[in-house]
Design a protein around this motif. Structure first.
Motif, PDB file in Angstrom:
ATOM      1  N   LYS A  66      40.362  34.654  41.143  1.00 58.00           N
ATOM      2  CA  LYS A  66      39.881  35.255  41.416  1.00 58.00           C
ATOM      3  C   LYS A  66      39.325  36.294  41.139  1.00 58.00           C
ATOM      4  CE  LYS A  66      37.141  35.520  45.877  1.00 58.00           C
ATOM      5  NZ  LYS A  66      36.492  35.719  45.559  1.00 58.00           N
ATOM      6  N   ALA A  67      39.985  37.166  40.005  1.00 58.71           N
ATOM      7  CA  ALA A  67      40.069  39.094  39.528  1.00 58.71           C
ATOM      8  C   ALA A  67      39.227  38.471  38.922  1.00 58.71           C
ATOM      9  CB  ALA A  67      41.059  39.545  39.108  1.00 58.71           C
ATOM     10  N   TRP A  68      39.101  37.168  38.002  1.00 60.89           N
ATOM     11  CA  TRP A  68      38.180  36.638  36.447  1.00 60.89           C
ATOM     12  C   TRP A  68      37.072  36.620  37.116  1.00 60.89           C
ATOM     13  CZ3 TRP A  68      38.235  36.509  31.454  1.00 60.89           C
ATOM     14  CH2 TRP A  68      39.464  36.577  30.716  1.00 60.89           C
ATOM     15  N   ILE A  95      33.981  38.886  36.356  1.00 60.06           N
ATOM     16  CA  ILE A  95      32.230  38.620  35.381  1.00 60.06           C
ATOM     17  C   ILE A  95      31.023  38.669  36.345  1.00 60.06           C
ATOM     18  CG2 ILE A  95      31.319  36.234  35.050  1.00 60.06           C
ATOM     19  CD1 ILE A  95      34.114  35.375  33.512  1.00 60.06           C
ATOM     20  N   LYS A  96      30.781  38.623  37.271  1.00 56.58           N
ATOM     21  CA  LYS A  96      30.047  38.387  38.382  1.00 56.58           C
ATOM     22  C   LYS A  96      29.590  40.001  38.448  1.00 56.58           C
ATOM     23  CE  LYS A  96      30.672  34.137  41.119  1.00 56.58           C
ATOM     24  NZ  LYS A  96      31.009  33.666  42.110  1.00 56.58           N
ATOM     25  N   VAL A 131      39.523  41.608  43.414  1.00 55.94           N
ATOM     26  CA  VAL A 131      39.569  42.758  42.812  1.00 55.94           C
ATOM     27  C   VAL A 131      41.086  43.334  43.771  1.00 55.94           C
ATOM     28  CG1 VAL A 131      40.153  43.594  40.072  1.00 55.94           C
ATOM     29  CG2 VAL A 131      38.090  42.113  40.844  1.00 55.94           C
ATOM     30  N   GLY A 132      41.896  43.168  42.803  1.00 53.72           N
ATOM     31  CA  GLY A 132      43.279  43.849  43.564  1.00 53.72           C
ATOM     32  C   GLY A 132      43.944  44.792  42.962  1.00 53.72           C
ATOM     33  N   VAL A 133      44.115  46.109  43.546  1.00 56.08           N
ATOM     34  CA  VAL A 133      44.714  47.331  42.861  1.00 56.08           C
ATOM     35  C   VAL A 133      45.734  46.559  41.280  1.00 56.08           C
ATOM     36  CG1 VAL A 133      46.091  48.986  43.154  1.00 56.08           C
ATOM     37  CG2 VAL A 133      44.242  48.617  44.325  1.00 56.08           C
ATOM     38  N   GLU A 190      37.599  28.110  32.821  1.00 54.32           N
ATOM     39  CA  GLU A 190      38.813  27.235  33.219  1.00 54.32           C
ATOM     40  C   GLU A 190      39.694  26.956  31.586  1.00 54.32           C
ATOM     41  OE1 GLU A 190      39.406  23.772  34.432  1.00 54.32           O
ATOM     42  OE2 GLU A 190      38.790  24.311  36.820  1.00 54.32           O
ATOM     43  N   THR A 191      38.567  26.893  30.454  1.00 61.39           N
ATOM     44  CA  THR A 191      39.616  26.951  29.311  1.00 61.39           C
ATOM     45  C   THR A 191      39.799  28.389  28.526  1.00 61.39           C
ATOM     46  OG1 THR A 191      36.857  25.526  28.766  1.00 61.39           O
ATOM     47  CG2 THR A 191      38.255  26.082  26.456  1.00 61.39           C
TER      48      THR A 191
END
Length: 347
Positions: free
Chosen positions: A311-313, A317-318, A276-278, A336-337
């Motif tokens: 990637k951020a999503w 989530i994880k 996760v980027g700034v 994806e949805t």
């Protein structure tokens, strides 16, 4: 030196000002603060500049520092060379070992450190008081010994031994014995001004940790956010201090680690999550300005797909940042949805 500790101190002061509405002027904090010395005496020095190794914690618990000079001395003693004298130093402070001097003429220079040679300034003072050196000669001695200039040392040794015999009536053997000790020791000898600066930064970090533990730990973890090993140590230190480290949350977290006021809790910074980027976090905060996210669809609608990528999503989530909206595996399965919904709505 570019010390990260100065950034940590700065960040801690900023958090304290924001959360506790208190402005701290470091140059005005008392150097005899009881809570700070209690922290040193317990050896709770994870995150405290220069004092966080396991060996140093053990020595601090034995020494039980009670004045600022004790901190300066420990910083200087804890390195190859003087390290062998730490046990003696601790025993002498607590009166368990007699304080002795090679010659009475050295007492004035060594009494502050219980008869143990710790600093360059001390052997320079001894050369002036005990051997009658001028200031210039004492400085030549420092250069010769500190930089191991063999020829210069041989020349200075003659003056040193002769000076001790003439000025203080010392025996030749005593003067030569001290010279031998000096040669061995001075390779590692610290100057006191350097140790005092280090000691002061150590004291400041300990003071903030003792009085504002949550703000200090948040600043510390923000500084180490890219170092997983350090973060693990710091999170367990938080637990040891009775501070809960809460998982990231898109409605509560910021870029950095943040303090939950009045609850002894620190909220994980979103930018500290791998992947996760700034920029992505700043986009979440921008969208959040108009109110908290109510559902996962609400988040997908308001957060720009160009700045917040797959990637951020996945990473958020994880790590549990969307736990209030649904089960992690459900969210990942439908990612994806969710993303195609987001881009359609935004187009």
């Amino acid at each position: 030196l570019g010390l990260s500790n100065l950034t940590i101190i700065n960040n801690a002061l900023r958090i304290i000002k924001k959360v506790y509405k208190t402005e701290i002027n470091l140059s005005k904090i008392p150097l005899d603060d009881q809570e700070t010395y209690a922290l040193f005496q317990r050896g709770d020095t994870t995150g405290v500049f220069q004092l966080e190794s396991a060996g140093m914690k053990r020595y601090l618990r034995d020494l039980k520092p009670s004045v600022f000079d004790d901190i300066i001395d420990m910083v200087a003693l804890y390195r190859p060379g003087p390290m062998q004298f730490i046990d003696s130093f601790i025993k002498r402070k607590h009166g368990e070992e007699e304080i002795s001097y090679l010659h009475p003429g050295m007492e004035n220079s060594l009494k502050n450190t219980y008869g143990i040679l710790v600093y360059q300034e001390q052997f320079m003072q001894i050369s002036k008081e005990w051997c009658g050196f001028t200031g210039g000669q004492a400085d030549t001695l420092r250069k010769a010994v500190g930089k191991k200039k063999i020829d210069l040392m041989r020349k200075v040794k003659v003056d040193f031994v002769d000076g001790a015999i003439k000025t203080s009536g010392a025996k030749k053997e005593t003067a030569e014995l001290f010279w031998d000790q000096l040669e061995e020791f001075a390779n590692y000898c610290f100057n006191k001004s350097h140790a005092a600066c280090y000691g002061l930064i150590a004291y400041w970090t300990a003071y903030l940790k003792a009085h504002y533990p949550d703000a200090f730990m948040a600043a510390l973890m923000t500084s180490d956010r890219d170092d997983t090993d350090r973060l693990a140590i710091e999170i367990s230190e938080c637990q040891h201090m009775g501070i809960d480290v809460l998982s990231p949350d898109v409605n509560e977290s910021f870029v950095e680690f943040a303090v939950v006021p009045g609850k002894k809790q620190v909220r994980f910074g979103m930018a500290a999550v791998k992947g996760v980027g700034v920029g992505a976090v700043e986009e979440v905060l921008r969208a959040r300005e108009s109110g908290k996210f109510a559902t996962i669809e609400d988040f997908a609608k308001r957060v720009s797909t160009t700045r917040f990528n797959r990637k951020a999503w996945e990473s958020l989530i994880k790590s549990g940042a969307f736990d209030s909206f649904g089960d992690r595996s459900d969210l990942l399965f439908n990612l994806e949805t969710i993303q195609s919904f987001a881009s359609r709505v935004q187009k």
